[in-house]
Motif scaffolding. Structure first.
Motif, short mmCIF file in Angstrom:
data_model
loop_
_atom_site.label_atom_id
_atom_site.label_comp_id
_atom_site.label_asym_id
_atom_site.label_seq_id
_atom_site.Cartn_x
_atom_site.Cartn_y
_atom_site.Cartn_z
N LEU A 1 12.43 10.12 46.71
CA LEU A 1 11.56 9.41 45.77
C LEU A 1 10.71 8.36 46.50
N ARG A 2 11.31 7.65 47.43
CA ARG A 2 10.56 6.67 48.21
C ARG A 2 9.46 7.36 49.01
N GLY A 3 9.77 8.52 49.57
CA GLY A 3 8.78 9.27 50.34
C GLY A 3 7.65 9.76 49.46
N ALA A 4 7.97 10.20 48.25
CA ALA A 4 6.95 10.68 47.33
C ALA A 4 6.05 9.54 46.86
N GLU A 5 6.63 8.38 46.69
CA GLU A 5 5.84 7.22 46.26
C GLU A 5 4.93 6.72 47.38
N GLY A 6 5.35 6.96 48.61
CA GLY A 6 4.57 6.51 49.77
C GLY A 6 3.41 7.43 50.12
N GLY A 7 3.30 8.54 49.38
CA GLY A 7 2.19 9.47 49.61
C GLY A 7 2.47 10.55 50.61
N ASP A 8 3.72 10.74 50.98
CA ASP A 8 4.08 11.80 51.93
C ASP A 8 3.97 13.16 51.31
N ARG B 1 20.07 10.66 49.08
CA ARG B 1 19.01 11.62 49.43
C ARG B 1 17.90 11.60 48.39
N LEU B 2 18.27 11.55 47.11
CA LEU B 2 17.27 11.48 46.05
C LEU B 2 16.44 10.21 46.16
#
Length: 83
Positions: free
Chosen positions: A76-83, A71-72
């Motif tokens: 993190l991937r979502g945050a890096e993608g600009g979501d 989940r983390l």
């Protein structure tokens, strides 16, 4: 003088430890009387301190650590993608 939530949050530790200056203590207490959010943060912080001071050990459910890490990683991937 009115104190804002962000300032109360900075003083939560001192409030719980009893190390605030009298004037700051008064302002924080006044704010807590009227702010449900800060009161909830204070209660949550107090509960965390109680739980971490408790010497009991709890077994985590099977697979919890792996699910948490997955989940983390997703977050993190979502945050890096600009979501």
């Amino acid at each position: 003088m009115v104190i804002e939530c962000k300032h109360v949050w900075e003083h939560i530790s001192g409030y719980l430890d009893g190390t605030l200056e009298p004037e700051v203590l008064r302002m924080v207490q006044e704010h807590l009387e009227h702010c449900e959010i800060c009161s909830a943060i204070l209660d949550s912080t107090r509960n965390i301190l109680i739980l971490t001071a408790d010497e009991r050990v709890f077994e985590l459910p099977l697979g919890y650590s792996e699910r948490l890490h997955n989940r983390l990683d997703e977050e993190l991937r979502g945050a890096e993608g600009g979501d």
